[in-house]
Design a protein around this motif. Structure first.
Motif, PDB file in Angstrom:
ATOM      1  N   ALA A 274      60.871 -78.831 -61.929  1.00 31.02           N
ATOM      2  CA  ALA A 274      61.616 -80.223 -62.003  1.00 31.02           C
ATOM      3  C   ALA A 274      62.772 -79.761 -62.850  1.00 31.02           C
ATOM      4  CB  ALA A 274      60.990 -81.124 -62.738  1.00 31.02           C
ATOM      5  N   LYS A 275      63.645 -78.652 -62.605  1.00 33.15           N
ATOM      6  CA  LYS A 275      64.618 -78.099 -63.402  1.00 33.15           C
ATOM      7  C   LYS A 275      65.891 -77.980 -62.572  1.00 33.15           C
ATOM      8  CE  LYS A 275      62.005 -75.979 -67.052  1.00 33.15           C
ATOM      9  NZ  LYS A 275      61.515 -74.620 -67.856  1.00 33.15           N
ATOM     10  N   SER A 276      66.976 -78.387 -63.002  1.00 33.17           N
ATOM     11  CA  SER A 276      68.293 -78.227 -62.115  1.00 33.17           C
ATOM     12  C   SER A 276      69.092 -77.031 -62.900  1.00 33.17           C
ATOM     13  CB  SER A 276      69.113 -79.393 -62.285  1.00 33.17           C
ATOM     14  OG  SER A 276      70.264 -79.063 -61.580  1.00 33.17           O
ATOM     15  N   LEU A 277      69.673 -76.101 -61.991  1.00 34.95           N
ATOM     16  CA  LEU A 277      70.412 -75.047 -62.530  1.00 34.95           C
ATOM     17  C   LEU A 277      71.638 -75.563 -63.429  1.00 34.95           C
ATOM     18  CD1 LEU A 277      70.600 -72.617 -59.412  1.00 34.95           C
ATOM     19  CD2 LEU A 277      69.186 -72.433 -61.356  1.00 34.95           C
ATOM     20  N   SER A 278      72.085 -76.473 -63.154  1.00 29.59           N
ATOM     21  CA  SER A 278      73.378 -77.149 -63.886  1.00 29.59           C
ATOM     22  C   SER A 278      72.933 -77.511 -65.130  1.00 29.59           C
ATOM     23  CB  SER A 278      74.052 -78.284 -63.021  1.00 29.59           C
ATOM     24  OG  SER A 278      73.061 -79.501 -63.199  1.00 29.59           O
ATOM     25  N   GLU A 279      71.456 -77.710 -65.299  1.00 30.41           N
ATOM     26  CA  GLU A 279      70.892 -77.963 -66.827  1.00 30.41           C
ATOM     27  C   GLU A 279      70.577 -76.842 -67.585  1.00 30.41           C
ATOM     28  OE1 GLU A 279      69.150 -82.240 -64.920  1.00 30.41           O
ATOM     29  OE2 GLU A 279      67.720 -80.592 -65.643  1.00 30.41           O
ATOM     30  N   LEU A 280      70.544 -75.610 -66.908  1.00 25.78           N
ATOM     31  CA  LEU A 280      70.007 -74.726 -67.975  1.00 25.78           C
ATOM     32  C   LEU A 280      71.151 -73.671 -68.400  1.00 25.78           C
ATOM     33  CD1 LEU A 280      67.582 -73.459 -64.861  1.00 25.78           C
ATOM     34  CD2 LEU A 280      66.965 -74.557 -66.933  1.00 25.78           C
ATOM     35  N   ALA A 281      70.952 -72.938 -69.485  1.00 27.79           N
ATOM     36  CA  ALA A 281      71.510 -72.042 -70.006  1.00 27.79           C
ATOM     37  C   ALA A 281      71.637 -70.723 -69.383  1.00 27.79           C
ATOM     38  CB  ALA A 281      71.236 -71.527 -71.593  1.00 27.79           C
TER      39      ALA A 281
END
Length: 274
Positions: free
Chosen positions: A244-251
């Motif tokens: 449930a993680k989006s690449l745009s939200e990751l460092a």
């Protein structure tokens, strides 16, 4: 030689008639009637790439369709030329038939059979004569400017190598590559676009030369790298989506960690199949 396939001749005739109907001034397709050599040329290149892609994917179900699209481009150009009184499809077919017979005397004449290397040399002699007839002089004459840049670089260096203008081995090319990297580093602080373009271009040109020295095609190498990147990036994106993680939200460091996991898993699967 075998007798011509009547069904092939009939389908070629049908295709030529369809093209003529599409370009008919009175009843043809408005879009097709407006096209010219210049506007159709990009589609011709695109269709050739789609043929190459179908082959690379071993998609032989789609290959006849893709080859048909490419053939249609030939018919299109021939029809436009015929309308201008320049040449027709029959002239195109005749030119390539005559050329193949001319360049393969070991097949179509009484000449003694040659080995592959001798045939290649004879082919190049014939091509040189044809370029001279077209008043194209010089070692690099006839290497099309419309080729993909990496492919053209490989062909230019291969042509230059025939007259001895070449590094003796891949190690020498690698040394030149190191030199070009250092030159690029030196330009980075100023970051002038034209200088950077020049240095990056030199770097790519040397890489194309390196591929040739290793008996590889640079375009194929880059295509392989592109597909590998797409495969790994998509896998990384799927892995994070499962959490449930989006690449745009990751460092960036998180994405790099995910990338390395995908890369390790891929290598693990590859080693497990050996």
């Amino acid at each position: 030689m075998s007798e011509p396939d009547a069904s092939a001749e009939a389908e070629i005739r049908r295709l030529l008639d369809i093209m003529a109907a599409l370009r008919d001034p009175a009843t043809g397709c408005p879009w097709d009637k407006e096209q010219s050599f210049d506007t159709i040329a990009p589609y011709t290149i695109e269709e050739a790439y789609e043929v190459a892609d179908a082959i690379a994917q071993r998609d032989f179900t789609s290959l006849p369709d893709e080859l048909g699209d490419l053939l249609f481009q030939v018919v299109y150009h021939a029809r436009m030329a015929e309308e201008e009184g320049l040449f027709g499809f029959a002239d195109v077919a005749k030119c390539i038939s005559d050329k193949m017979i001319r360049r393969h005397p070991h097949v179509f004449s009484e000449a003694a059979a040659r080995g592959a290397a001798e045939q290649t040399a004879a082919w190049e002699v014939q091509k040189s004569a044809e370029r001279a007839a077209r008043r194209q002089s010089g070692t690099l004459a006839g290497v099309s400017v419309a080729l993909p840049a990496l492919t053209r670089a490989e062909k230019l260096t291969r042509r230059a190598a025939r007259v001895g203008f070449d590094w003796p081995d891949a190690e020498q090319v690698l040394a030149k590559l190191d030199e070009e990297i250092q030159e690029l580093r030196a330009e980075l602080p100023g970051a002038e676009p034209e200088r950077l373009k020049d240095e990056v271009g030199d770097l790519l040109f040397v890489l194309a030369n390196l591929a040739r020295k290793l008996d590889l095609h640079p375009e194929e190498c880059l295509r392989h790298a592109n597909e590998k990147f797409v495969r790994r990036f998509n896998a990384m994106e799927r892995d994070f989506a499962a959490e449930a993680k989006s690449l745009s939200e990751l460092a960036l460091d998180q994405m790099e960690e995910g990338w390395q996991r995908v890369k390790a898993a891929e290598k693990g699967r590859a080693s497990g199949t050996r």
